[in-house]
Design an enzyme around this catalytic site. Structure first.
Site, PDB file in Angstrom:
ATOM      1  CG  HIS A  36      -3.775 -46.434  -2.374  1.00  0.00           C
ATOM      2  ND1 HIS A  36      -3.597 -46.966  -1.117  1.00  0.00           N
ATOM      3  CD2 HIS A  36      -3.385 -45.141  -2.288  1.00  0.00           C
ATOM      4  CE1 HIS A  36      -3.139 -46.025  -0.305  1.00  0.00           C
ATOM      5  NE2 HIS A  36      -2.993 -44.916  -0.980  1.00  0.00           N
ATOM      6  CG  ASP A  83      -3.717 -50.089  -0.009  1.00  0.00           C
ATOM      7  OD1 ASP A  83      -3.521 -50.091  -1.243  1.00  0.00           O
ATOM      8  OD2 ASP A  83      -3.649 -49.057   0.689  1.00  0.00           O
ATOM      9  CG  ASN A 104       3.186 -39.139   5.150  1.00  0.00           C
ATOM     10  OD1 ASN A 104       2.686 -38.045   5.341  1.00  0.00           O
ATOM     11  ND2 ASN A 104       4.418 -39.435   5.539  1.00  0.00           N
ATOM     12  CB  SER A 105       0.078 -43.541   0.533  1.00  0.00           C
ATOM     13  OG  SER A 105      -0.536 -44.779   0.417  1.00  0.00           O
ATOM     14  CB  VAL A 145     -20.153 -68.466   5.363  1.00  0.00           C
ATOM     15  CG1 VAL A 145     -20.048 -69.965   5.503  1.00  0.00           C
ATOM     16  CG2 VAL A 145     -18.916 -67.787   5.947  1.00  0.00           C
ATOM     17  CB  ILE A 148     -20.553 -63.714   8.506  1.00  0.00           C
ATOM     18  CG1 ILE A 148     -19.562 -62.661   7.993  1.00  0.00           C
ATOM     19  CG2 ILE A 148     -20.031 -65.117   8.299  1.00  0.00           C
ATOM     20  CD1 ILE A 148     -18.236 -62.658   8.706  1.00  0.00           C
TER      21      ILE A 148
END
Length: 472
Positions: free
Chosen positions: A116, A146, A218-219, A276, A278
């Site tokens: 991101h 990410d 900080n990402s 599937v 779930i």
């Protein structure tokens, strides 16, 4: 009253003991100075520029230029509008800049960060510890985890040592280095407060939860253990304020490196697909399936052309283990399946009709899009606290079912209401017995026992799920 007079030597001993105690307490806290000195050169600042269309009306945006929920958010990659005079006015376009962090994983210029941080970027700049600014190429990114991999044209770069995120323990000290609000190489520390945390819409990442102070910018930065090894990539925060007053989440480095290697080799990530739908196993559902514990992932529906259907799996099966690794809860299954390669076989442990069985399934590739069937409507009535409607063959074909009746009304306070059945639901089976008409539903209900929970399979808004009810 007599005063107690202690010898001077005894006072000296007490003072020494108190001093040693204070020194021991001080020494018990970790010292991050050497870690920072050694690791800081491998941490980088990442800035991006992208051109966006300006809306004619002002609006509120999150850090990345998107509207972001108050509680859960990708909190880094802070976006800033262009300076006054550039792209201003109603409509038109403008440049947006964002800041994030990253770290160098190879001497020849591969850099890790969050997907991101660089999403939709027209230009990516990486600023090194020595203040060099280099243009970066996006090798690939994976929104599911990410993770993004960049490449800069440089050599003999300082790299960070990668650790083993699987060895992390709750309570362990960790530290983050990044560029909050653009301040390079800022250091914060805390402890691991939880591991294997599942977040909404992030089923493929067993997040590391910490109380490390994390802020916008900080990402993509590294999370270190006390040995100076990278154990995670800071990614998200749970906060009501928008700042660090909350808990932070990091992508385990073992997960991130697996993704990075695929991005480097293929430019994309291949992950296994079972085909599937779930849902969690509640205590009542576990009892209705003859299980002692509420564990595993309940198959609510299958893609008729998917790997699970071809492998013999059925709606109502509970997946207990994948290749011998226990599925503790439904959120565990996507990780175990996703890390398998398409074309490989997985051994599944299942609970079916109260018996434990084993099935081998060849995984497929994750499809680009999923088609969602439509919901049915009609009218009729049965005795279960619900009014139901029979559906025609065209609707059944859309839902890929052979029977089913649609719920028109639910009586307040009825067992159906308590079980969570809603108007618009399409009931397809009760107690593992198919329902094709209102009369058949009535016959089945009249024969149901009252001493145990009963599983009901239904479709809601095109999606299949199970609920459990108990007749009185």
């Amino acid at each position: 009253m007599k005063r107690l007079i202690l010898p001077s030597t005894l006072w000296l001993c007490i003072a020494v003991v108190l001093t040693l105690g204070q020194t021991a307490n001080a020494q018990s806290l970790p010292d991050f100075t050497e870690l920072v000195e050694e690791a800081a050169p491998g941490v980088v600042n990442i800035s991006t520029t992208r051109t966006v269309q300006r809306s004619r009306a002002p609006g509120l945006e999150g850090f990345g230029g998107q509207e972001i929920p108050e509680i859960f958010r990708h909190f880094f990659g802070d976006s800033f509008p262009s300076p006054p005079g550039r792209g201003q006015g109603g409509g038109g376009s403008e440049e947006r800049q964002s800041l994030g962090s990253g770290f160098i994983i190879s001497e020849d210029g591969y850099v890790m960060t969050n997907a991101h941080v660089v999403q939709d970027a027209d230009e990516i700049l990486v600023r090194l510890n020595d203040r060099r600014e280099l243009s970066a190429e996006l090798i690939g990114s994976d929104a599911q985890t990410d993770v993004a991999l960049l490449k800069i044209d440089a050599s003999d770069l300082p790299t960070l040592t990668l650790g083993d995120s699987d060895a992390l323990r709750v309570g362990e000290w960790v530290a983050a280095i990044g560029s909050p609000f653009g301040f390079d190489h800022s250091v914060t520390a805390g402890i691991v407060s939880a591991i294997n945390r599942t977040l909404p819409r992030d089923a493929y990442v067993p997040f590391i939860q910490t109380d490390v102070a994390i802020n916008p910018g900080n990402s993509g930065g590294p999370l270190f253990n006390l040995d100076g090894e990278v154990v995670g990539i800071n990614s998200q925060i749970f906060t009501r304020s928008g700042g660090f007053m909350g808990v932070s989440f990091a992508i385990p480095i073992n997960v991130a490196m697996d993704v990075a290697e695929q991005l480097r080799d293929d430019g994309r990530v291949n992950r296994g697909w079972l085909g599937v739908m779930i849902q969690p196993v509640s205590r009542d559902l576990a009892e209705s399936f003859g299980m002692e514990e509420a564990i595993g992932a309940l198959i609510a529906d299958l893609d008729p052309e998917g790997p699970a259907a071809r492998g013999g799996l059925q709606a109502g099966d509970v997946i207990l283990a994948v290749n011998g690794e226990e599925v503790e809860r439904s959120s565990t299954l996507p990780r175990l399946i996703g890390r398998g390669m398409p074309g490989s076989d997985v051994e599944l442990t299942l609970m079916r009709d109260g018996e434990e069985i084993f099935e081998s399934v060849e995984l497929g590739s994750w499809p680009d899009a999923e088609q969602q069937p439509e919901q049915a409507r009609s009218d009729s009535q049965v005795r279960l606290g619900v009014m139901v409607a029979e559906i025609d063959d065209a609707i059944r074909e859309q839902l890929n079912i052979s029977g089913g009746v649609e719920v028109r009304q639910v009586e307040p306070g009825s067992v159906a209401a308590e079980a969570g059945i809603q108007p618009g639901d399409v009931l397809v089976s009760i107690d593992h017995r198919s329902v094709s008409s209102s009369d058949e539903l009535l016959e089945i209900v009249e024969e149901l026992p009252t001493d145990r929970a009963i599983p009901i399979r239904l479709f809601r808004e095109g999606r299949s799920l199970f609920v459990a009810l108990r007749l009185e």
